[in-house]
Design a protein around this motif. Structure first.
Motif, PDB file in Angstrom:
ATOM      1  N   ILE A 107       0.834  -1.204   0.000  1.00 63.68           N
ATOM      2  CA  ILE A 107       0.000   0.000   0.000  1.00 63.68           C
ATOM      3  C   ILE A 107       0.868   1.252   0.000  1.00 63.68           C
ATOM      4  N   LEU A 108       1.903   1.293   0.834  1.00 63.84           N
ATOM      5  CA  LEU A 108       2.730   2.503   0.880  1.00 63.84           C
ATOM      6  C   LEU A 108       3.475   2.720  -0.431  1.00 63.84           C
ATOM      7  N   LEU A 109       3.866   1.639  -1.098  1.00 64.43           N
ATOM      8  CA  LEU A 109       4.573   1.786  -2.376  1.00 64.43           C
ATOM      9  C   LEU A 109       3.687   2.391  -3.465  1.00 64.43           C
ATOM     10  N   ASN A 110       2.377   2.226  -3.323  1.00 66.69           N
ATOM     11  CA  ASN A 110       1.441   2.735  -4.337  1.00 66.69           C
ATOM     12  C   ASN A 110       0.723   4.021  -3.922  1.00 66.69           C
ATOM     13  N   HIS A 119       6.139   9.666   0.752  1.00 66.95           N
ATOM     14  CA  HIS A 119       7.259  10.301   0.052  1.00 66.95           C
ATOM     15  C   HIS A 119       8.125   9.268  -0.661  1.00 66.95           C
ATOM     16  N   ARG A 120       8.634   9.650  -1.830  1.00 64.21           N
ATOM     17  CA  ARG A 120       9.458   8.735  -2.643  1.00 64.21           C
ATOM     18  C   ARG A 120      10.706   8.262  -1.897  1.00 64.21           C
ATOM     19  N   HIS A 121      11.263   9.112  -1.022  1.00 61.63           N
ATOM     20  CA  HIS A 121      12.441   8.681  -0.258  1.00 61.63           C
ATOM     21  C   HIS A 121      12.096   7.574   0.728  1.00 61.63           C
ATOM     22  N   THR A 122      10.888   7.579   1.259  1.00 67.50           N
ATOM     23  CA  THR A 122      10.442   6.490   2.130  1.00 67.50           C
ATOM     24  C   THR A 122      10.250   5.213   1.317  1.00 67.50           C
ATOM     25  N   LYS A 123       9.690   5.332   0.137  1.00 67.11           N
ATOM     26  CA  LYS A 123       9.453   4.152  -0.708  1.00 67.11           C
ATOM     27  C   LYS A 123      10.752   3.440  -1.066  1.00 67.11           C
ATOM     28  N   LEU A 124      11.843   4.179  -1.212  1.00 67.68           N
ATOM     29  CA  LEU A 124      13.122   3.581  -1.594  1.00 67.68           C
ATOM     30  C   LEU A 124      13.604   2.533  -0.588  1.00 67.68           C
ATOM     31  N   TYR A 125      13.224   2.677   0.677  1.00 66.76           N
ATOM     32  CA  TYR A 125      13.653   1.698   1.685  1.00 66.76           C
ATOM     33  C   TYR A 125      13.066   0.314   1.407  1.00 66.76           C
ATOM     34  N   PHE A 126      11.972   0.263   0.677  1.00 67.61           N
ATOM     35  CA  PHE A 126      11.277  -0.998   0.446  1.00 67.61           C
ATOM     36  C   PHE A 126      11.497  -1.532  -0.963  1.00 67.61           C
ATOM     37  N   LEU A 127      12.093  -0.740  -1.805  1.00 67.51           N
ATOM     38  CA  LEU A 127      12.432  -1.202  -3.156  1.00 67.51           C
ATOM     39  C   LEU A 127      13.794  -1.871  -3.168  1.00 67.51           C
ATOM     40  N   THR A 128      14.541  -1.751  -2.089  1.00 71.07           N
ATOM     41  CA  THR A 128      15.888  -2.330  -1.995  1.00 71.07           C
ATOM     42  C   THR A 128      15.923  -3.607  -1.190  1.00 71.07           C
ATOM     43  N   LYS A 129      14.761  -4.057  -0.721  1.00 69.91           N
ATOM     44  CA  LYS A 129      14.683  -5.254   0.133  1.00 69.91           C
ATOM     45  C   LYS A 129      15.155  -6.494  -0.594  1.00 69.91           C
TER      46      LYS A 129
END
Length: 153
Positions: free
Chosen positions: A135-138, A143-153
């Motif tokens: 949900i947060l990714l979409n 904020h895009r900087h917060t989303k980056l923490y979950f795209l690198t998992k």
């Protein structure tokens, strides 16, 4: 001894140098992530992970303990967290306005912690919510900087 700078000195620092900060990626037992809706610039109004700056002459260990106390209301130790890596955050605005940009070098730390939303400090974030990662990714207001923490998992 670590200290905060007066506003004018801090504006000069932000204008000319990157800041070092720690972001706290807090996950509860259900795998949801704690986000707060930011009250202050930069990223004002966006959902963002808790975190904050490392102060001059402050060790990483002390900064982590201070920031968890200030941002989560509970003092944790650096050994309670897992480093997920360094990140860079660039903003067109700053804490005092829109006349210069802000650049952060951020160390992201993952923490497993269940906290009650009503007990969280309100200085930096007006509201808190637990988010499922998908949900947060979409979400447009995460904020895009917060989303980056979950795209690198």
């Amino acid at each position: 001894m670590a200290q905060r700078l007066d506003k004018q000195t801090f504006q000069t620092v932000v204008t000319h140098t990157p800041l070092i900060s720690l972001d706290l990626i807090v996950e509860n037992a259900d795998g949801q992530v704690l986000l707060g809706q930011r009250l202050n610039k930069p990223a004002q109004g966006y959902w963002f992970v808790p975190g904050g700056r490392v102060l001059k002459d402050e060790t990483m260990t002390h900064a982590f303990s201070r920031l968890t106390k200030e941002e989560l209301g509970i003092e944790l130790q650096l050994s309670d967290a897992t480093l997920i890596g360094p990140f860079e955050h660039f903003y067109n605005d700053n804490f005092s306005g829109d006349d210069f940009s802000t650049h952060y070098v951020v160390l992201g730390y993952r923490i497993q912690l269940d906290v009650l939303l009503n007990n969280l400090p309100k200085e930096q974030h007006g509201h808190y919510q637990w988010f499922d990662v998908t949900i947060l990714l979409n979400a447009d207001d995460v904020h895009r900087h917060t989303k980056l923490y979950f795209l690198t998992k």
